[in-house]
Every structure is written in structure tokens, then in C-alpha cells.
Design a protein around this motif. Structure first.
Motif, mmCIF file in Angstrom:
data_model
loop_
_atom_site.group_PDB
_atom_site.id
_atom_site.type_symbol
_atom_site.label_atom_id
_atom_site.label_comp_id
_atom_site.label_asym_id
_atom_site.label_seq_id
_atom_site.Cartn_x
_atom_site.Cartn_y
_atom_site.Cartn_z
ATOM 1 N N TYR A 47 0.867 -1.172 0.000
ATOM 2 C CA TYR A 47 0.000 0.000 0.000
ATOM 3 C C TYR A 47 0.909 1.228 0.000
ATOM 4 O O TYR A 47 1.971 1.235 0.644
ATOM 5 C CB TYR A 47 -0.904 -0.004 1.238
ATOM 6 N N CYS A 48 0.520 2.262 -0.708
ATOM 7 C CA CYS A 48 1.335 3.467 -0.824
ATOM 8 C C CYS A 48 0.484 4.696 -0.532
ATOM 9 O O CYS A 48 -0.714 4.710 -0.785
ATOM 10 C CB CYS A 48 1.899 3.581 -2.239
ATOM 11 N N VAL A 49 1.147 5.724 -0.003
ATOM 12 C CA VAL A 49 0.475 6.992 0.262
ATOM 13 C C VAL A 49 1.175 8.101 -0.520
ATOM 14 O O VAL A 49 2.381 8.072 -0.734
ATOM 15 C CB VAL A 49 0.463 7.328 1.777
ATOM 16 N N THR A 50 0.379 9.076 -0.924
ATOM 17 C CA THR A 50 0.923 10.220 -1.648
ATOM 18 C C THR A 50 1.713 11.096 -0.684
ATOM 19 O O THR A 50 1.227 11.426 0.396
ATOM 20 C CB THR A 50 -0.210 11.049 -2.267
ATOM 21 N N GLN A 79 14.600 5.117 -0.160
ATOM 22 C CA GLN A 79 14.468 3.912 0.657
ATOM 23 C C GLN A 79 13.053 3.369 0.635
ATOM 24 O O GLN A 79 12.838 2.188 0.440
ATOM 25 C CB GLN A 79 14.881 4.197 2.100
ATOM 26 N N SER A 80 12.098 4.266 0.863
ATOM 27 C CA SER A 80 10.692 3.854 0.863
ATOM 28 C C SER A 80 9.861 4.669 -0.127
ATOM 29 O O SER A 80 8.671 4.413 -0.290
ATOM 30 C CB SER A 80 10.091 3.997 2.266
ATOM 31 N N SER A 81 10.494 5.623 -0.776
ATOM 32 C CA SER A 81 9.765 6.507 -1.685
ATOM 33 C C SER A 81 9.938 6.092 -3.139
ATOM 34 O O SER A 81 10.947 5.495 -3.517
ATOM 35 C CB SER A 81 10.225 7.957 -1.514
ATOM 36 N N GLN A 116 3.794 2.641 8.712
ATOM 37 C CA GLN A 116 5.239 2.855 8.831
ATOM 38 C C GLN A 116 5.903 2.597 7.475
ATOM 39 O O GLN A 116 5.492 1.691 6.741
ATOM 40 C CB GLN A 116 5.835 1.924 9.893
ATOM 41 N N PRO A 117 6.940 3.390 7.131
ATOM 42 C CA PRO A 117 7.605 3.214 5.843
ATOM 43 C C PRO A 117 8.165 1.804 5.652
ATOM 44 O O PRO A 117 8.636 1.177 6.597
ATOM 45 C CB PRO A 117 8.750 4.232 5.898
ATOM 46 N N VAL A 118 8.074 1.339 4.418
ATOM 47 C CA VAL A 118 8.585 0.029 4.025
ATOM 48 C C VAL A 118 9.608 0.246 2.926
ATOM 49 O O VAL A 118 9.365 1.031 1.998
ATOM 50 C CB VAL A 118 7.430 -0.859 3.493
#
Length: 158
Positions: A47-50, A79-81, A116-118
């Protein structure tokens, strides 16, 4: 890994139009966000967020009944972006002539079920065009960071 490309194609509908007779800018931004999300989720498998949208440029109005095509491609990862380059084209559905109506970079962050970032797989350009797009995305990322700094430190806006 091969650079992911997500393409949405549909007709602009009467419900998409503003009082001026053109597709509303907010509708175009929604389409951009949806296509970019699909691209980011495809790459990260999460899942990703803007996070941000940079350089949104409304170049040409989109009219009701025009064919709209949105191409979203991954051009840079952190890293997570994931930094996605989105180009919106529109034109006649019968003539096949499409012109650029909008373009921008949009950044997503992959997150887990606790928001939390992945970490995401690294993207590596495979040709000169991909490298140039990555460099522009990195410049947009640096600009966005500087803008945040300016707002937070120089203007006291949080």
C-alpha cells in the motif's frame, strides 16, 4: 527490474467538467494520483500513500468526450519513496491525435499496516532517457525539500 509503466485510458465525461467547459483541474489531479498510485503499488507490492506532487503543469484543456490517456512511470526510488513521472494526453477518440495536456512528478511512500515506511526495491535507469527523467525527479525532490525548509524556517509556517 524493468521500469513499470501504468496506463489509464478513458473518455472525459460530462461530470468531469467545470463551469468553463473544460475538465476540472482537480479531476485531472485525481486521475494523476490514481495512475501514479497504481504504478507505485505495482513496484513496491505494498500500500502506498501520496507524499507530494511537484511541477504540476496544466498545458492544454481537456474537453468532454475527448480520449484521455495517463501514463505513469517510475523514474526514481529512495528507501521507501517512489517518484513517478506522469504525462496526461488527450485528443479525438476517432482521429487518434493526442497532445500533452498535463505533466508532473508525484511521490509515493510504501507503508505497512501501521502506516510505517517500508523499503522498496531500487530502481536503476536502463537508458539515457530514463536517466534524464531520474535526474529531473531528483531535482524536483531537492526543490520540494528546500521549499519545506523555506516554509518551516524562514516563514514560520508549519
Amino acid at each position: 527490474m524493468t521500469q513499470p509503466l501504468t496506463t489509464f485510458r478513458f473518455l472525459a465525461e460530462p461530470t468531469d467538467v467545470n463551469f468553463g467547459g473544460n475538465v476540472h483541474g482537480g479531476v485531472v489531479m485525481k486521475w494523476i494520483d490514481q495512475a501514479a498510485y497504481a504504478c507505485a503499488a505495482q513496484w513496491s507490492k505494498c500500500y502506498c500513500v501520496t507524499v507530494s506532487a511537484n511541477g504540476i503543469r496544466f498545458i492544454k484543456p481537456i474537453k468532454v468526450g475527448q480520449l484521455v490517456e495517463i501514463n505513469a512511470r517510475l523514474v526514481h526510488t529512495g528507501q521507501s519513496s517512489m517518484h513517478i513521472y506522469v504525462v496526461v494526453t488527450s485528443g479525438s477518440a476517432t482521429e487518434g491525435t493526442m497532445t500533452v495536456a498535463n505533466r508532473c512528478f508525484i511521490t509515493f511512500m510504501a507503508v505497512d499496516s501501521n502506516s510505517q515506511p517500508v523499503n522498496v526495491p531500487s530502481y536503476h535507469p536502463e537508458n539515457e532517457k530514463q536517466l534524464q527523467l531520474e535526474l529531473v525527479a531528483m531535482h524536483a525532490k531537492d526543490f520540494a525539500k528546500q521549499l519545506d525548509t523555506d516554509f518551516n524556517e524562514n516563514m514560520g509556517i508549519h
